[in-house]
Motif scaffolding. Structure first.
Motif, mmCIF file in Angstrom:
data_model
loop_
_atom_site.group_PDB
_atom_site.id
_atom_site.type_symbol
_atom_site.label_atom_id
_atom_site.label_comp_id
_atom_site.label_asym_id
_atom_site.label_seq_id
_atom_site.Cartn_x
_atom_site.Cartn_y
_atom_site.Cartn_z
ATOM 1 N N GLY A 1 8.719 68.438 48.121
ATOM 2 C CA GLY A 1 9.641 67.766 47.222
ATOM 3 C C GLY A 1 9.029 66.630 46.421
ATOM 4 O O GLY A 1 8.004 66.059 46.789
ATOM 5 N N ARG A 2 9.691 66.317 45.312
ATOM 6 C CA ARG A 2 9.230 65.267 44.405
ATOM 7 C C ARG A 2 9.206 63.902 45.087
ATOM 8 O O ARG A 2 8.264 63.129 44.926
ATOM 9 N N GLU A 3 10.236 63.588 45.871
ATOM 10 C CA GLU A 3 10.297 62.272 46.521
ATOM 11 C C GLU A 3 9.147 62.083 47.500
ATOM 12 O O GLU A 3 8.601 60.984 47.614
ATOM 13 N N ALA A 4 8.752 63.144 48.191
ATOM 14 C CA ALA A 4 7.618 63.063 49.119
ATOM 15 C C ALA A 4 6.315 62.823 48.364
ATOM 16 O O ALA A 4 5.460 62.049 48.817
ATOM 17 N N LEU A 5 6.159 63.461 47.209
ATOM 18 C CA LEU A 5 4.975 63.231 46.374
ATOM 19 C C LEU A 5 4.916 61.770 45.945
ATOM 20 O O LEU A 5 3.870 61.124 46.033
ATOM 21 N N LYS A 6 6.041 61.241 45.504
ATOM 22 C CA LYS A 6 6.106 59.842 45.076
ATOM 23 C C LYS A 6 5.769 58.895 46.229
ATOM 24 O O LYS A 6 5.017 57.936 46.054
ATOM 25 N N ALA A 7 6.313 59.180 47.412
ATOM 26 C CA ALA A 7 6.048 58.333 48.574
ATOM 27 C C ALA A 7 4.575 58.370 48.968
ATOM 28 O O ALA A 7 3.964 57.321 49.222
ATOM 29 N N ALA A 8 3.999 59.570 49.009
ATOM 30 C CA ALA A 8 2.594 59.711 49.409
ATOM 31 C C ALA A 8 1.668 58.963 48.459
ATOM 32 O O ALA A 8 0.762 58.243 48.891
ATOM 33 N N PHE A 9 1.885 59.129 47.164
ATOM 34 C CA PHE A 9 0.985 58.481 46.218
ATOM 35 C C PHE A 9 1.331 57.010 46.008
ATOM 36 O O PHE A 9 0.446 56.215 45.682
ATOM 37 N N GLY A 10 2.566 56.629 46.238
ATOM 38 C CA GLY A 10 2.893 55.202 46.215
ATOM 39 C C GLY A 10 2.065 54.454 47.242
ATOM 40 O O GLY A 10 1.508 53.392 46.970
ATOM 41 N N GLU A 11 1.947 55.042 48.434
ATOM 42 C CA GLU A 11 1.102 54.464 49.489
ATOM 43 C C GLU A 11 -0.375 54.484 49.091
ATOM 44 O O GLU A 11 -1.095 53.520 49.293
ATOM 45 N N LYS A 12 -0.819 55.616 48.532
ATOM 46 C CA LYS A 12 -2.229 55.747 48.141
ATOM 47 C C LYS A 12 -2.611 54.699 47.097
ATOM 48 O O LYS A 12 -3.683 54.105 47.163
ATOM 49 N N PHE A 13 -1.729 54.460 46.138
ATOM 50 C CA PHE A 13 -2.032 53.493 45.081
ATOM 51 C C PHE A 13 -2.102 52.068 45.625
ATOM 52 O O PHE A 13 -2.798 51.225 45.061
ATOM 53 N N ILE A 14 -1.421 51.802 46.727
ATOM 54 C CA ILE A 14 -1.510 50.484 47.368
ATOM 55 C C ILE A 14 -2.833 50.358 48.113
ATOM 56 O O ILE A 14 -3.534 49.354 47.984
ATOM 57 N N THR A 15 -3.180 51.396 48.880
ATOM 58 C CA THR A 15 -4.409 51.334 49.681
ATOM 59 C C THR A 15 -5.668 51.559 48.844
ATOM 60 O O THR A 15 -6.753 51.165 49.256
ATOM 61 N N GLU A 16 -5.517 52.194 47.692
ATOM 62 C CA GLU A 16 -6.658 52.486 46.823
ATOM 63 C C GLU A 16 -6.292 52.113 45.388
ATOM 64 O O GLU A 16 -6.049 52.980 44.536
ATOM 65 N N PRO A 17 -6.252 50.812 45.072
ATOM 66 C CA PRO A 17 -5.761 50.366 43.762
ATOM 67 C C PRO A 17 -6.607 50.789 42.563
ATOM 68 O O PRO A 17 -6.134 50.720 41.421
ATOM 69 N N THR A 18 -7.816 51.257 42.797
ATOM 70 C CA THR A 18 -8.664 51.706 41.685
ATOM 71 C C THR A 18 -8.661 53.229 41.553
ATOM 72 O O THR A 18 -9.470 53.790 40.808
ATOM 73 N N PHE A 19 -7.743 53.915 42.270
ATOM 74 C CA PHE A 19 -7.683 55.378 42.231
ATOM 75 C C PHE A 19 -7.545 55.861 40.791
ATOM 76 O O PHE A 19 -6.700 55.388 40.039
ATOM 77 N N LYS A 20 -8.409 56.828 40.429
ATOM 78 C CA LYS A 20 -8.407 57.368 39.062
ATOM 79 C C LYS A 20 -8.888 58.811 39.091
ATOM 80 O O LYS A 20 -9.784 59.160 39.841
ATOM 81 N N LEU A 21 -8.264 59.643 38.250
ATOM 82 C CA LEU A 21 -8.659 61.040 38.104
ATOM 83 C C LEU A 21 -9.028 61.311 36.654
ATOM 84 O O LEU A 21 -8.256 60.978 35.748
ATOM 85 N N ASP A 22 -10.191 61.898 36.426
ATOM 86 C CA ASP A 22 -10.634 62.280 35.083
ATOM 87 C C ASP A 22 -10.528 63.791 34.942
ATOM 88 O O ASP A 22 -11.226 64.534 35.646
ATOM 89 N N ILE A 23 -9.658 64.240 34.046
ATOM 90 C CA ILE A 23 -9.521 65.670 33.784
ATOM 91 C C ILE A 23 -10.740 66.145 32.997
ATOM 92 O O ILE A 23 -11.089 65.567 31.974
ATOM 93 N N LYS A 24 -11.353 67.196 33.478
ATOM 94 C CA LYS A 24 -12.508 67.786 32.796
ATOM 95 C C LYS A 24 -12.140 69.084 32.078
ATOM 96 O O LYS A 24 -12.754 69.431 31.080
ATOM 97 N N MET A 25 -11.122 69.811 32.615
ATOM 98 C CA MET A 25 -10.763 71.101 32.028
ATOM 99 C C MET A 25 -9.376 71.508 32.524
ATOM 100 O O MET A 25 -9.031 71.247 33.677
#
Length: 112
Positions: free
Chosen positions: A41-65
């Protein structure tokens, strides 16, 4: 909005902007998640990454293709540190339905 535009906007706002509320625009409420580390579910995705962004504030993804075939799209990207060094290579695969990300699979390759 094309499927590729949808994906690019989602990654920019959600993953790189650390705006978990952006998922409401781009992700179906009943989002099907095939990554065992994230609940369904969408809410679980938001919760998981909300936590990740706190523990890893420089998290970044570069799309290549992005490769698109009908309602399916594969995204090759790199998780990079603030200096631009690759931490992990990722392939995300999505099924898109009614203009939203409806289902997700991924493959991760950490860089040593």
């Amino acid at each position: 909005m094309t499927n590729k535009e949808l994906i690019r906007s989602f990654y920019q706002e959600f993953f790189n902007g650390h705006n978990v509320a952006a998922a409401d625009k781009y992700v179906a409420e009943n989002y099907i998640q095939h990554n065992p580390g994230v609940e369904q579910g969408r809410e679980a995705l938001k919760a998981a990454f909300g936590e990740k962004f706190i523990t890893e504030p420089t998290f970044k993804l570069d799309i290549k293709m992005i490769i698109e075939d009908g309602d399916m799209a594969a995204v090759y990207l790199k998780n990079v540190d603030p200096e631009g060094s690759t931490k992990c290579r990722v392939v995300d695969i999505y099924r898109i339905e009614d203009g939203k990300l409806a289902e997700h699979w991924d493959v991760l390759q950490p860089v040593k």
